[in-house]
Design a protein around this motif. Structure first.
Motif, PDB file in Angstrom:
ATOM      1  N   GLY A  65     -10.274 121.156  53.077  1.00  0.00           N
ATOM      2  CA  GLY A  65     -10.269 121.240  51.803  1.00  0.00           C
ATOM      3  C   GLY A  65      -9.107 120.486  51.081  1.00  0.00           C
ATOM      4  O   GLY A  65      -8.502 119.729  51.982  1.00  0.00           O
ATOM      5  N   THR A  66      -9.053 120.108  49.731  1.00  0.00           N
ATOM      6  CA  THR A  66      -8.237 119.686  49.261  1.00  0.00           C
ATOM      7  C   THR A  66      -7.190 120.512  48.229  1.00  0.00           C
ATOM      8  O   THR A  66      -7.516 121.390  47.466  1.00  0.00           O
ATOM      9  CB  THR A  66      -8.561 118.551  48.243  1.00  0.00           C
ATOM     10  N   THR A  68      -4.398 121.016  45.329  1.00  0.00           N
ATOM     11  CA  THR A  68      -3.605 120.365  44.200  1.00  0.00           C
ATOM     12  C   THR A  68      -2.022 120.250  44.577  1.00  0.00           C
ATOM     13  O   THR A  68      -1.540 121.483  44.840  1.00  0.00           O
ATOM     14  CB  THR A  68      -4.194 121.107  43.040  1.00  0.00           C
ATOM     15  N   LYS A 340     -15.822 128.031  44.220  1.00  0.00           N
ATOM     16  CA  LYS A 340     -15.339 127.284  45.469  1.00  0.00           C
ATOM     17  C   LYS A 340     -13.974 126.696  45.294  1.00  0.00           C
ATOM     18  O   LYS A 340     -13.206 125.939  46.045  1.00  0.00           O
ATOM     19  CB  LYS A 340     -16.421 125.793  45.248  1.00  0.00           C
ATOM     20  N   GLN A 341     -13.063 127.477  44.505  1.00  0.00           N
ATOM     21  CA  GLN A 341     -11.601 127.312  44.536  1.00  0.00           C
ATOM     22  C   GLN A 341     -10.809 128.597  45.033  1.00  0.00           C
ATOM     23  O   GLN A 341     -11.255 129.767  44.722  1.00  0.00           O
ATOM     24  CB  GLN A 341     -11.274 127.134  43.062  1.00  0.00           C
ATOM     25  N   TYR A 343      -7.190 130.122  44.940  1.00  0.00           N
ATOM     26  CA  TYR A 343      -5.684 130.105  44.102  1.00  0.00           C
ATOM     27  C   TYR A 343      -4.877 130.618  44.872  1.00  0.00           C
ATOM     28  O   TYR A 343      -5.124 131.836  45.465  1.00  0.00           O
ATOM     29  CB  TYR A 343      -6.050 130.665  42.612  1.00  0.00           C
ATOM     30  N   SER A 354      -3.972 125.189  43.916  1.00  0.00           N
ATOM     31  CA  SER A 354      -5.716 125.632  44.117  1.00  0.00           C
ATOM     32  C   SER A 354      -6.221 124.466  45.215  1.00  0.00           C
ATOM     33  O   SER A 354      -5.833 123.453  45.314  1.00  0.00           O
ATOM     34  CB  SER A 354      -6.240 125.036  42.731  1.00  0.00           C
ATOM     35  N   VAL A 355      -6.866 125.251  46.165  1.00  0.00           N
ATOM     36  CA  VAL A 355      -7.451 124.660  47.275  1.00  0.00           C
ATOM     37  C   VAL A 355      -9.055 124.641  47.024  1.00  0.00           C
ATOM     38  O   VAL A 355      -9.628 125.584  46.893  1.00  0.00           O
ATOM     39  CB  VAL A 355      -7.209 125.335  48.611  1.00  0.00           C
ATOM     40  N   SER A 356      -9.502 123.445  47.112  1.00  0.00           N
ATOM     41  CA  SER A 356     -10.963 123.279  47.183  1.00  0.00           C
ATOM     42  C   SER A 356     -11.719 123.854  48.587  1.00  0.00           C
ATOM     43  O   SER A 356     -11.051 123.384  49.388  1.00  0.00           O
ATOM     44  CB  SER A 356     -11.565 121.872  46.842  1.00  0.00           C
ATOM     45  N   LEU A 357     -12.663 124.547  48.344  1.00  0.00           N
ATOM     46  CA  LEU A 357     -13.269 125.131  49.628  1.00  0.00           C
ATOM     47  C   LEU A 357     -14.529 124.669  49.995  1.00  0.00           C
ATOM     48  O   LEU A 357     -15.130 124.958  50.823  1.00  0.00           O
ATOM     49  CB  LEU A 357     -13.350 126.802  49.384  1.00  0.00           C
ATOM     50  N   GLU A 358     -14.810 123.450  49.186  1.00  0.00           N
ATOM     51  CA  GLU A 358     -16.149 122.688  49.396  1.00  0.00           C
ATOM     52  C   GLU A 358     -16.095 121.825  50.615  1.00  0.00           C
ATOM     53  O   GLU A 358     -14.790 121.135  50.874  1.00  0.00           O
ATOM     54  CB  GLU A 358     -16.362 122.055  48.174  1.00  0.00           C
TER      55      GLU A 358
END
Length: 358
Positions: A65-66, A68, A340-341, A343, A354-358
């Motif tokens: 994930g990515t 922020t 899909k986030q 926090y 915030s981390v993207s879980l996609e």
């Protein structure tokens, strides 16, 4: 290694273990932010004692994930608990300002809590007062969760559970038929922290220093949902079960139909990935569960976010304790999965990542 060197090594390990236990006690009683510097320093020392031959990269590691780099909030505070409103905005508790913030489209406004006097260092001292949302005071708002027609908040230093409604804030410690200590406020809690609510409108409270989880019905009746735990803190309700970060035991447990089972954690203070029953955590204080059953853990003592899936523990985000400038949470506490986030409330960095879980 001769006997004298072996004895010296054993004494160093014993001293390190004692320091770790004291750091844990300070953390639970004094609060996460107050103890995080001590813990980071102790972790660095322990790393040198236990693994002198290894080197760690001076950077944060993100496995998937990515994340922020910019906080999801546009104000500097000490975020601790987080919940989602029906319109998708976030409610975040602030243990520094003693406030609850509403975050919508990146803009933060005060949702509850009034301004109080400051201590000699400029930090609001907080207080205790039930009134309208602007005129009420908190001492240490830790977690937040939906309850009745509003949002419940654990006011940890006041040993109170508060309910924020449209026009008022009130104390809802509740009544009980059990042999629990009572005060003028109702049931007496000792350092209440984590909160969660279920589909039937019940509220669950981590009664941390009494090593229990209490349940409050919509009618205000308090019962003991689980006891004989070790400093439970973060809570999450998912699929008719309650997940709890058992901070004192360095593990994650699941409470279902009166039975407590271990989801992950061998009980040892550490940071080992792998099979859930062999993996280790360090003072985890937050937990969240995704719709697919994946469990996310705020592994507070390790400055990391861990993931439990299909019986395996992996590290999602980790901070290098030897590089205080590395980009990753220092003191993660509250977690929230929204779509899909993921926090992450980082109480020390004063950010909501915030981390993207996609």
């Amino acid at each position: 290694m001769n006997q004298e060197d072996k004895k010296i090594q054993e004494e160093r390990l014993e001293d390190s273990a004692a320091d770790r236990r004291e750091a844990k006690r300070i953390w639970l009683v004094a609060g996460t932010g107050a103890a995080v510097v001590l813990l980071i320093a102790a972790a660095a020392v322990l790393w040198g004692v236990l693994r002198p031959e290894e080197e760690t990269p001076a950077q944060a590691s993100v496995w998937e994930g990515t994340m922020t780099e910019v906080s999801a909030m546009d104000v500097m505070c000490e975020p601790s608990g987080i919940a989602a409103m029906a319109d998708g905005s976030l409610l975040v508790t602030d243990t520094y300002g003693k406030l609850v913030w509403r975050v919508q489209n990146g803009i933060s406004t005060v949702y509850a809590g009034g301004t109080t006097v400051e201590d000699p260092y400029g930090e609001p001292v907080g207080g205790y007062n039930d009134a309208d949302p602007e005129g009420s005071y908190f001492k240490n708002p830790w977690a937040i969760a939906p309850f009745l027609d509003g949002y419940a908040v654990t006011d940890t230093d006041n040993n109170a559970v508060r309910l924020i409604q449209k026009d008022s804030i009130q104390t809802i410690n509740g009544s009980t038929q059990e042999d629990l200590m009572m005060t003028d406020m109702g049931v007496a809690y000792d350092h209440p922290t984590g909160l969660a609510s279920d589909e039937e409108g019940n509220l669950y409270i981590a009664d941390t220093l009494q090593n229990a989880v209490r349940k409050i019905t919509p009618e205000g009746l308090v019962t003991t949902f689980a006891d004989n735990l070790s400093d439970p803190m973060g809570l999450c309700w998912k699929d008719r079960a309650l997940y709890a970060a058992e901070t004192g035991a360095n593990r994650i447990v699941k409470i279902e139909e009166g039975t407590v089972s271990v989801v992950a954690g061998c009980g040892t203070d550490g940071m080992e990935n792998g099979a859930a029953d062999q993996a280790s955590f360090s003072m985890p204080q937050g937990v969240a569960v995704g719709d697919d059953g994946t469990v996310y853990v705020a592994d507070t003592g390790n400055s990391a976010i861990r993931r439990i899936r299909d019986g395996e523990v992996t590290t999602l985000v980790e901070r290098d304790v030897e590089d205080l400038g590395s980009f990753a949470p220092v003191s993660p506490v509250g977690l929230l999965v929204q779509g899909k986030q993921l926090y992450i409330c980082d109480n020390f960095s004063r950010k909501v990542f915030s981390v993207s879980l996609e």
